[in-house]
Design a protein around this motif. Structure first.
Motif, short mmCIF file in Angstrom:
data_model
loop_
_atom_site.label_atom_id
_atom_site.label_comp_id
_atom_site.label_asym_id
_atom_site.label_seq_id
_atom_site.Cartn_x
_atom_site.Cartn_y
_atom_site.Cartn_z
N ARG A 73 0.87 -1.17 0.00
CA ARG A 73 0.00 0.00 0.00
C ARG A 73 0.91 1.21 0.00
O ARG A 73 2.13 1.05 0.01
N GLN A 79 -4.34 2.53 0.96
CA GLN A 79 -4.62 1.81 -0.29
C GLN A 79 -4.73 2.80 -1.44
O GLN A 79 -4.37 2.50 -2.58
N PRO A 122 -9.39 -3.29 5.53
CA PRO A 122 -8.77 -2.22 4.75
C PRO A 122 -8.86 -0.87 5.49
O PRO A 122 -9.59 -0.75 6.47
#
Ligand SMILES: Cc1cc2nc3c(=O)[nH]c(=O)nc-3n(C[C@H](O)[C@H](O)[C@H](O)COP(=O)(O)OP(=O)(O)OC[C@H]3O[C@@H](n4cnc5c(N)ncnc54)[C@H](O)[C@@H]3O)c2cc1C
Length: 279
Positions: A119, A217, A191
């Motif tokens: 990420r 992300q 996430p």
């Protein structure tokens, strides 16, 4: 059956590095190696077949400072940057201090942090907010790219084939207000992990510049809300602060956010940041 052997190359200059990379196109760049270790859960470490260690590349360890910029080589350790003290913009120093523990920060490099394909790691947010630029090098060319362009797409960084990050140029502007917050997932694997930063410049009680960036992300930055507040008198009144948060809400509702928890945490951070500029 024995595990296949790995070869580790230690080039000391670019021509050697690119010669090895041409010979072994699958070779994986290895800086501090902390990400490689983190991604493994087995008892035995599994290494890539061909490893290109950047450890002997003196050129990547340099730190230089001019009146306008701080330049750090990709192999400079996170703690070395922190130890530069007041030379380093506060928001960058704060963010780096929040990465893992002191032991890991002695090994982990700034280049490895910015080039992770997992990420956008934590240093990406302050680099984007500070308008940093990155020098990328391949055998054929050297090019510069802005931190925001480098991290603009979800997924791995925007490299051309067999290209590496060599230098990071950080503008040394005066920022009068700096905040950062790590966004941790509530449960492992959820996430929304990343780092958010909030910086502002103030001249004679006028808010001349304000920047809020999240990187994880995806990268989130709303230039519309930044323009809305630029030029306002300080302290801001509560109505202006509220409008700033509303603009962010509108922006966030239009982009695909990895998690609603992240959205709530981010708005909470922005609200806390802007309230610090009100009366
Ligand atoms: C326990 C633990 C906690 C951690 N906590 C955090 C955290 O809180 N925040 C955070 O941001 N990260 C965290 N990390 C992730 C990682 O340690 C850091 O991102 C670190 O800065 C990576 O640097 P490195 O030198 O070890 O990179 P490496 O692991 O050597 O490399 C990382 C990736 O970048 C590539 N790469 C390295 N250098 C270059 C270059 N110059 N050009 C192109 N590609 C390159 C490598 O091939 C690899 O894909 C943590 C890791 C561990 C193990």
């Amino acid at each position: 059956m024995d595990a296949p052997h790995s070869q580790v190359f230690f080039p000391s200059g670019f021509s050697e590095l690119f010669a090895v990379w041409t010979r072994f196109p699958d070779a994986v760049l290895f800086a501090g190696g902390t990400e490689l270790v983190r991604s493994q859960d087995g008892r035995l470490l599994v290494l890539p077949r061909n490893i290109l260690s950047l450890n002997q590349m003196d050129e990547l360890q340099r730190i230089t400072r001019t009146e306008r910029y701080l330049e750090v080589g990709a192999m400079v350790k996170l703690n070395e940057i922190i130890q530069l003290g007041k030379t380093v913009p506060e928001v960058l120093s704060m963010t780096l201090r929040g990465i893992a523990g002191p032991f890991l920060r002695n090994i982990a490099t700034i280049g490895g942090n910015l080039c992770s394909s997992r990420r956008k790691m934590d240093a990406a947010a302050p680099m984007i907010a500070l308008d940093a630029r990155y020098e990328l090098r391949s055998a054929a060319q050297v090019r510069w790219i802005s931190a925001s362009r480098f991290s603009s797409l979800p997924g791995p960084p925007a490299f051309n084939r067999q290209e590496l990050l060599t230098r990071i140029r950080i503008p040394l502007e005066q920022w009068d207000y700096s905040l950062c917050r790590k966004m941790q997932p509530s449960r492992p694997g959820e996430p929304g992990e990343g780092a958010a930063v909030f910086i502002a410049q103030i001249q004679k009680n006028i808010l001349t510049e304000i920047r809020v960036v999240f990187a994880g992300q995806i990268v989130l930055r709303d230039k519309n809300s930044e323009t809305f507040l630029a030029g306002k008198q300080l302290p801001l009144d509560r109505r202006e602060a509220k409008q700033f948060v509303e603009l962010w809400k509108t922006y966030l509702s239009a982009v695909e956010i990895p998690s609603t928890i992240l959205q709530a945490k981010l708005l909470n951070f922005i609200e806390a940041g802007i309230l610090g500029l009100t009366d």
